[in-house]
Design a protein around this motif. Structure first.
Motif, PDB file in Angstrom:
ATOM      1  N   LEU A  35      58.818  23.395  25.230  1.00 28.48           N
ATOM      2  CA  LEU A  35      59.530  24.410  24.441  1.00 28.48           C
ATOM      3  C   LEU A  35      60.711  24.883  25.289  1.00 28.48           C
ATOM      4  N   PRO A  36      61.851  24.238  25.164  1.00 31.50           N
ATOM      5  CA  PRO A  36      62.987  24.516  26.065  1.00 31.50           C
ATOM      6  C   PRO A  36      63.421  25.965  26.092  1.00 31.50           C
ATOM      7  N   ASP A  37      63.344  26.659  24.957  1.00 34.69           N
ATOM      8  CA  ASP A  37      63.856  28.033  24.893  1.00 34.69           C
ATOM      9  C   ASP A  37      62.755  29.089  24.945  1.00 34.69           C
ATOM     10  N   THR A  38      61.535  28.652  25.135  1.00 37.51           N
ATOM     11  CA  THR A  38      60.408  29.591  25.178  1.00 37.51           C
ATOM     12  C   THR A  38      59.744  29.525  26.539  1.00 37.51           C
ATOM     13  N   GLN A  39      59.600  30.674  27.173  1.00 34.94           N
ATOM     14  CA  GLN A  39      58.925  30.710  28.470  1.00 34.94           C
ATOM     15  C   GLN A  39      57.420  30.624  28.245  1.00 34.94           C
ATOM     16  N   VAL A  40      56.773  29.647  28.842  1.00 38.87           N
ATOM     17  CA  VAL A  40      55.321  29.488  28.738  1.00 38.87           C
ATOM     18  C   VAL A  40      54.709  29.865  30.080  1.00 38.87           C
ATOM     19  N   LEU A  41      53.857  30.848  30.079  1.00 39.78           N
ATOM     20  CA  LEU A  41      53.279  31.348  31.325  1.00 39.78           C
ATOM     21  C   LEU A  41      51.865  31.848  31.081  1.00 39.78           C
ATOM     22  N   ALA A  42      51.154  32.143  32.159  1.00 38.34           N
ATOM     23  CA  ALA A  42      49.783  32.648  32.080  1.00 38.34           C
ATOM     24  C   ALA A  42      49.718  34.060  32.626  1.00 38.34           C
ATOM     25  N   ILE A  43      49.109  34.940  31.859  1.00 33.24           N
ATOM     26  CA  ILE A  43      48.749  36.286  32.320  1.00 33.24           C
ATOM     27  C   ILE A  43      47.303  36.502  31.895  1.00 33.24           C
ATOM     28  N   PRO A  44      46.392  36.734  32.820  1.00 33.99           N
ATOM     29  CA  PRO A  44      44.983  36.871  32.431  1.00 33.99           C
ATOM     30  C   PRO A  44      44.732  38.132  31.618  1.00 33.99           C
ATOM     31  N   ASN A  45      43.599  38.137  30.935  1.00 36.42           N
ATOM     32  CA  ASN A  45      43.171  39.345  30.246  1.00 36.42           C
ATOM     33  C   ASN A  45      42.812  40.420  31.265  1.00 36.42           C
ATOM     34  N   SER A  46      42.837  41.647  30.802  1.00 37.95           N
ATOM     35  CA  SER A  46      42.482  42.759  31.688  1.00 37.95           C
ATOM     36  C   SER A  46      41.130  43.329  31.303  1.00 37.95           C
ATOM     37  N   VAL A  47      40.434  43.852  32.291  1.00 41.03           N
ATOM     38  CA  VAL A  47      39.131  44.481  32.090  1.00 41.03           C
ATOM     39  C   VAL A  47      39.103  45.749  32.929  1.00 41.03           C
ATOM     40  N   PRO A  48      38.887  46.904  32.315  1.00 36.80           N
ATOM     41  CA  PRO A  48      38.905  48.158  33.090  1.00 36.80           C
ATOM     42  C   PRO A  48      37.646  48.354  33.916  1.00 36.80           C
ATOM     43  N   GLU A  49      37.688  49.357  34.755  1.00 37.31           N
ATOM     44  CA  GLU A  49      36.497  49.775  35.484  1.00 37.31           C
ATOM     45  C   GLU A  49      35.363  50.024  34.502  1.00 37.31           C
ATOM     46  N   PRO A  50      34.119  49.678  34.864  1.00 40.52           N
ATOM     47  CA  PRO A  50      33.010  49.915  33.929  1.00 40.52           C
ATOM     48  C   PRO A  50      32.830  51.393  33.647  1.00 40.52           C
ATOM     49  N   SER A  51      32.317  51.666  32.468  1.00 43.07           N
ATOM     50  CA  SER A  51      32.122  53.046  32.031  1.00 43.07           C
ATOM     51  C   SER A  51      30.830  53.653  32.564  1.00 43.07           C
ATOM     52  N   VAL A  52      30.032  52.857  33.285  1.00 37.83           N
ATOM     53  CA  VAL A  52      28.773  53.331  33.858  1.00 37.83           C
ATOM     54  C   VAL A  52      28.708  52.891  35.313  1.00 37.83           C
ATOM     55  N   ALA A  53      27.746  53.426  36.040  1.00 42.22           N
ATOM     56  CA  ALA A  53      27.532  52.985  37.417  1.00 42.22           C
ATOM     57  C   ALA A  53      27.140  51.514  37.426  1.00 42.22           C
ATOM     58  N   VAL A  54      27.526  50.803  38.481  1.00 43.71           N
ATOM     59  CA  VAL A  54      27.264  49.373  38.538  1.00 43.71           C
ATOM     60  C   VAL A  54      25.765  49.110  38.692  1.00 43.71           C
ATOM     61  N   SER A  55      25.369  47.876  38.406  1.00 46.18           N
ATOM     62  CA  SER A  55      23.960  47.495  38.495  1.00 46.18           C
ATOM     63  C   SER A  55      23.455  47.581  39.931  1.00 46.18           C
ATOM     64  N   ASP A  56      22.189  47.980  40.062  1.00 49.50           N
ATOM     65  CA  ASP A  56      21.580  47.968  41.402  1.00 49.50           C
ATOM     66  C   ASP A  56      20.888  46.634  41.690  1.00 49.50           C
ATOM     67  N   LEU A  57      20.919  45.715  40.725  1.00 53.61           N
ATOM     68  CA  LEU A  57      20.412  44.345  40.864  1.00 53.61           C
ATOM     69  C   LEU A  57      18.912  44.283  41.165  1.00 53.61           C
ATOM     70  N   THR A  58      18.176  45.343  40.860  1.00 55.43           N
ATOM     71  CA  THR A  58      16.741  45.349  41.162  1.00 55.43           C
ATOM     72  C   THR A  58      15.890  44.900  39.990  1.00 55.43           C
ATOM     73  N   GLY A  59      16.492  44.727  38.810  1.00 52.91           N
ATOM     74  CA  GLY A  59      15.705  44.378  37.637  1.00 52.91           C
ATOM     75  C   GLY A  59      15.380  42.895  37.564  1.00 52.91           C
ATOM     76  N   THR A  60      14.812  42.511  36.442  1.00 54.21           N
ATOM     77  CA  THR A  60      14.426  41.114  36.211  1.00 54.21           C
ATOM     78  C   THR A  60      15.017  40.632  34.879  1.00 54.21           C
ATOM     79  N   THR A  61      16.258  41.033  34.630  1.00 52.16           N
ATOM     80  CA  THR A  61      16.916  40.699  33.368  1.00 52.16           C
ATOM     81  C   THR A  61      18.182  39.902  33.617  1.00 52.16           C
ATOM     82  N   VAL A  62      18.322  38.791  32.906  1.00 51.39           N
ATOM     83  CA  VAL A  62      19.552  38.009  32.869  1.00 51.39           C
ATOM     84  C   VAL A  62      20.261  38.367  31.565  1.00 51.39           C
TER      85      VAL A  62
END
Length: 701
Positions: free
Chosen positions: A179-206
């Motif tokens: 596309l000679p006249d169109t700039q083709v580029l990559a910008i990733p999606n954004s994801v904000p800080e989680p709305s809750v405290a992060v996981s403590d990784l102690t559970g048994t759930t995937v």
């Protein structure tokens, strides 16, 4: 400057909607932002929308709306501006052509962004002449059929920029469609800080999340998890999302006997509280343009297992550092990767910490800055909002919240905290009301910081308690609704006093069984969203039989669990079936005691079939823990799932109906080419999460 996003619908749930809202919210702090939603198919958006963002719905397709336009004459004619090979072409029409064209004919937008192929075509044809035109690719080059790519070439050539979400996909577009006249580029999606405290990784759930669609390959994940639970039966898999594959996946779960281990949770919004309940995140997609769920999980501190599909995961996950990449479609590799993280807790924690750190690069701030730099480079106007000026809360739909917004959490000790968002409590109080008018309201004061605490031992009577604030605030400015919020009369004190749940963190409720002490009553309090408002589900019982594993066989159903509360097992337990209705029945089946407080009982399915009183019998399950003792209902209440019926279904067993002279009747049925009469027997959780048995006549196919 003014930025306009054109989206199929902002009222649904999905990755494109989430990332559009994330970017729009960040831009709204410095620019005028609108989201033009071609369709409006429900009253309220499922995602909360920042009140600074103007939402403009163009075509009303709500069946219950007086303005339903599905039968509009122009809606019955095919679109002329949308490519014929667009996957959703049939949903567009000359009405959508006209509405989009009319909107942008009167628009003063500096930047217009289309978010799917058909909408990119609209941008190319209808956007203001002075605007910068940008197309976004939320799928991949290979995902689209060649016919659609051919149709799209002239529209893409009319753009100023075409933005993909991965470098790999951008390279393919540049190579395969110059596309000679169109700039083709990559910008990733954004994801904000989680709305809750992060996981403590102690559970048994995937945890996995996303549409229940073929490209997500959840069948591969389910089959892989069968290998996991064969080694680690205490682990469970939760899949959040909805889609057409739900019943197919449910059948596969039942075929593999995984109904105790794999749960289809349905859609969840916001998703952060669900990620935070997990210890590992997993994705088995066939292709993934970006990998929104991977970043969301990583921001919540979870290590991830993902297929190494084109193109997003390999640009997000550092294999062996913050997650593990496995070949596409290889269920053995998925199972091995999950077991590696399950069995090595130090590795899980190291990867979780790295995931949390590395995912910060997808924060909306830096991503929005890249877009702003692109807008400027393409010559977009520079109308920024003057410093200190409040955003204009203008909407094309009515998104004002019916009451104050709150965040809520179930704490580890069983207490529930409620925090007013953006407000201070002062002399206000949290008022909890029971549906039984004879039960008095319970009142808990908000502190100066707007925080109220309901202690674990508050003794709220069993039932669903609704929450409000008293005194109600004065008529408030419009605020973003919670997911699924129902419309309410905004001009009444009752509506203003209703607390609207924004984020509900239920993690503390997942460990309710651990808090039950021998000889004490069983009680738990689970916060949840009910019709958009904050509600509390309370269970309080002197004694309770908490069900655990349930095994459905061809001839019997076995129920295991624990007897808790102010009771003491004596000898072996007895399971009782009590039939509901006028023609009550009673069946007893001896069980076995397991350890100090465990039980295991089997129900021979022929027994309730033999004594059928109607075409649909319902039997409730009870447990007698000692000779002569009053029986206790069997159910499951000590976790975070408030309504279990749809989340924990069990397969039905079909038996031949037992009738007098059964052999003679069967022979006559064969001679008359009649299908034999059958009975379906199914165990299920009722409205109060207590177990019951369905015995229903059915006709053989």
């Amino acid at each position: 400057m003014k930025v306009s996003f054109l989206i199929h619908t902002i009222y649904g749930i999905g990755g494109t909607i989430r990332t559009t809202l994330n970017l729009a919210e960040e831009l709204a702090s410095r620019h005028e932002v609108e989201i033009v939603s071609v369709f409006r198919h429900r009253d309220e958006p499922l995602f909360a929308i920042d009140p600074r963002i103007t939402v403009v719905p163009l075509v009303d397709t709500r069946p219950s709306s007086p303005g339903d336009e599905t039968r509009h004459p122009l809606a019955l004619e095919p679109a002329e501006c949308v490519p014929a090979h667009e996957a959703r072409f049939k949903e567009y029409s000359r009405l959508t052509d006209r509405r989009v064209s009319d909107h942008y004919a009167a628009s003063d937008a500096d930047v217009v962004i289309g978010t799917r192929p058909g909408l990119v075509a609209y941008v190319a044809r209808c956007a203001p002449a002075r605007a910068v035109l940008i197309g976004q690719e939320h799928m991949t080059h290979h995902h689209h059929k060649p016919a659609l790519r051919a149709e799209m070439h002239r529209h893409l050539a009319a753009l100023d920029a075409f933005v993909t979400v991965s470098e790999g996909d951008a390279a393919v577009w540049r190579e395969r469609m110059p596309l000679p006249d169109t700039q083709v580029l990559a910008i990733p999606n954004s994801v904000p800080e989680p709305s809750v405290a992060v996981s403590d990784l102690t559970g048994t759930t995937v945890v996995a999340a996303g549409r229940l669609a073929a490209e997500k390959q959840y069948d591969v994940l389910i089959e892989a998890f069968a290998e996991v639970v064969a080694v680690r039966p205490e682990w469970t898999l939760r899949i959040c999302g909805w889609g057409r594959q739900k019943e197919r996946l449910r059948r596969r779960i039942d075929e593999l006997g995984l109904y105790n281990h794999v749960h289809l949770m349905g859609p969840r919004s916001p998703i952060d509280p669900e990620w935070a309940k997990g210890a590992i995140a997993v994705s088995t997609s066939r292709h993934e343009s970006f990998g929104m769920t991977l970043v969301e999980a990583m921001r919540c501190g979870l290590p991830v297992v993902s297929t190494d599909c084109d193109y997003g995961p390999r640009e997000i996950v550092a294999d062996g550092v913050d997650g593990l990449l496995v070949p596409v479609g290889d269920r053995g590799a998925v199972a091995a990767a999950l077991l590696r993280l399950i069995d090595d807790e130090p590795l899980r924690r190291r990867m979780g910490a790295a995931a949390r750190s590395h995912a910060a690069r997808f924060d909306p701030g830096p991503i929005a800055k890249r877009y702003e730099e692109l807008f400027a480079a393409l010559g977009a106007g520079r109308r920024t909002r003057p410093e200190g000026t409040a955003p204009t809360a203008v909407t094309g739909d009515d998104r004002s919240a019916p009451g104050p917004l709150v965040d809520c959490a179930a704490e580890e000790d069983g207490a529930v905290t409620v925090l007013l968002s953006g407000e201070r409590g002062g002399r206000a109080a949290l008022v909890c009301s029971h549906p039984d008018a004879a039960v008095p309201d319970r009142v808990f004061p908000f502190g100066p910081a707007g925080r109220a605490v309901i202690p674990a031992d508050a003794g709220l009577a069993e039932g669903v308690w609704t929450c409000r604030i008293d005194p109600p605030p004065p008529a408030a400015a419009p605020a973003a609704p919670a997911a699924g919020a129902a419309p309410a009369a905004r001009d009444t004190a009752q509506a203003r006093s209703r607390l609207v749940a924004r984020v509900v963190d239920q993690r503390g409720a997942m460990r309710a069984a651990e808090r039950v002490r021998p000889g004490e009553p069983v009680h738990t309090l689970v916060p949840h969203v009910r019709h958009g408002g904050l509600a509390l589900r309370s269970w309080v019982r002197p004694a309770h039989a908490e069900s655990g594993r349930i095994t459905v066989g061809a001839r019997r159903i076995t129920v295991s669990g624990r007897l808790l509360g102010q009771v003491r097992p004596v000898g072996d337990p007895v399971l009782l079936l009590r039939r509901r209705g006028v023609d009550e029945g009673h069946l007893e089946f001896p069980g076995a005691r397991v350890g100090a407080d465990g039980f295991r009982c089997a129900i021979p399915l022929a027994a309730p079939v033999r004594v059928q009183a109607s075409g649909h019998d319902i039997w409730d399950l009870w447990l007698r823990h000692a000779p002569g003792a009053a029986p206790v209902r069997i159910g499951r209440v000590l976790d975070d799932v408030v309504e279990k019926g749809g989340v924990f279904p069990y397969p039905a067993v079909v038996l031949l109906k037992k009738r007098p002279l059964a052999r003679v009747r069967a022979a006559l049925d064969r001679l008359r080419l009649r299908a034999p009469q059958q009975v379906s027997v199914k165990i299920f959780f009722g409205a109060g999460n207590e177990l019951a048995l369905d015995v229903v006549d059915r006709t053989a196919k």
